[in-house]
Motif scaffolding. Sequence first.
Motif, mmCIF file in Angstrom:
data_model
loop_
_atom_site.group_PDB
_atom_site.id
_atom_site.type_symbol
_atom_site.label_atom_id
_atom_site.label_comp_id
_atom_site.label_asym_id
_atom_site.label_seq_id
_atom_site.Cartn_x
_atom_site.Cartn_y
_atom_site.Cartn_z
ATOM 1 N N LYS A 178 -8.637 -8.895 -0.187
ATOM 2 C CA LYS A 178 -7.788 -7.589 0.140
ATOM 3 C C LYS A 178 -8.617 -6.488 0.974
ATOM 4 C CE LYS A 178 -9.065 -5.568 -4.441
ATOM 5 N NZ LYS A 178 -8.434 -5.223 -5.721
ATOM 6 N N TYR A 186 0.948 -1.255 0.018
ATOM 7 C CA TYR A 186 0.152 -0.011 0.069
ATOM 8 C C TYR A 186 0.975 1.135 0.012
ATOM 9 C CZ TYR A 186 -3.966 -2.697 1.581
ATOM 10 O OH TYR A 186 -5.224 -3.791 1.570
ATOM 11 N N PHE A 217 -8.616 4.356 10.659
ATOM 12 C CA PHE A 217 -9.066 4.025 9.418
ATOM 13 C C PHE A 217 -9.921 2.552 9.618
ATOM 14 C CE2 PHE A 217 -5.993 6.148 6.850
ATOM 15 C CZ PHE A 217 -4.836 6.638 7.721
ATOM 16 N N LEU A 246 -4.019 0.583 -2.434
ATOM 17 C CA LEU A 246 -3.532 -0.777 -2.770
ATOM 18 C C LEU A 246 -2.603 -0.519 -4.014
ATOM 19 C CD1 LEU A 246 -3.124 -3.814 -1.746
ATOM 20 C CD2 LEU A 246 -4.923 -4.232 -3.126
ATOM 21 N N LEU A 282 -5.100 4.557 2.893
ATOM 22 C CA LEU A 282 -4.104 3.672 2.099
ATOM 23 C C LEU A 282 -4.829 3.111 0.789
ATOM 24 C CD1 LEU A 282 -3.391 3.648 5.506
ATOM 25 C CD2 LEU A 282 -2.284 1.506 4.950
ATOM 26 N N PHE A 296 -9.410 0.676 2.019
ATOM 27 C CA PHE A 296 -9.363 1.696 3.407
ATOM 28 C C PHE A 296 -10.322 2.892 2.850
ATOM 29 C CE2 PHE A 296 -6.543 -0.281 6.610
ATOM 30 C CZ PHE A 296 -6.022 -1.115 5.563
ATOM 31 N N GLY A 297 -10.630 3.489 3.882
ATOM 32 C CA GLY A 297 -11.084 4.823 3.627
ATOM 33 C C GLY A 297 -9.981 5.665 3.884
ATOM 34 N N GLY A 343 -3.508 -3.628 -7.803
ATOM 35 C CA GLY A 343 -4.445 -3.022 -6.958
ATOM 36 C C GLY A 343 -5.094 -1.782 -7.608
#
Lengths: 118, 116
Positions: free
Chosen positions: B103, A35, B91, A45, A43, B106-107, A58
């Motif tokens: 996977k 990330y 997060f 990917l 974050l 995320f925010g 990603g």
Amino acid sequence: NAGVTQTPKFQVLKTGQSMTLQCAQDMNHNSMYWYRQDPGMGLRLIYYSASEGTTDKGEVPNGYNVSRLNKREFSLRLESAAPSQTSVYFCASSEAGQGVPSQNTEAFFGQGTRLTVV
Amino acid sequence: AQTVTQSQPEMSVQEAETVTLSCTYDTSESDYYLFWYKQPPSRQMILVIRQEAYKQQNATENRFSVNFQKAAKSFSLKISDSQLGDAAMYFCAYRMLQGGSEKLVFGKGTKLTVNP
């Protein structure tokens, strides 16, 4: 307990230089991730690997390459660094993998690498 | 595409008070996992709490609890009796399954300040 180890912790590159960020985990996890974290962006990917020998793109893969060298190691390479790649990079791993479901859902993170491209 | 939205870039709370951080997500899946991670100034990502979507009961971990509203696709984090050490970026994350692999998405995070 080492967990996820990233090297280096800090790096300054000149535009156009190349470098490889190293990541290793000792938890026998199947999946590994890279990330990048930028202010206000959370974050995102870059690449992930669900098993040894497989990698997938990603959200932001452009300008990066990865190698899942073995089950333990997952490296991220910048072939020609650009200022837009200035960021904090995190490697992570989790137990679940390609065709390997797991109830252990937690992802473990390395300490991060702060990369500055000038 | 699955997305995670944290609408509060920054929040503040007085020490010993309670604060709630908001998170909404978008998904077409029926079974999934949601997480809150804490990132203190040390940069380390620390799992605070997780919620499995098929469980009706809201997860709790000591002073941390969630309000999981599956129909509304909402997953807020409540921190009770806030402490100075709770100051960090928080997060929200969604665990998605894609192509047989998993996977985390995320925010953008909420920066929490705890005032003494």
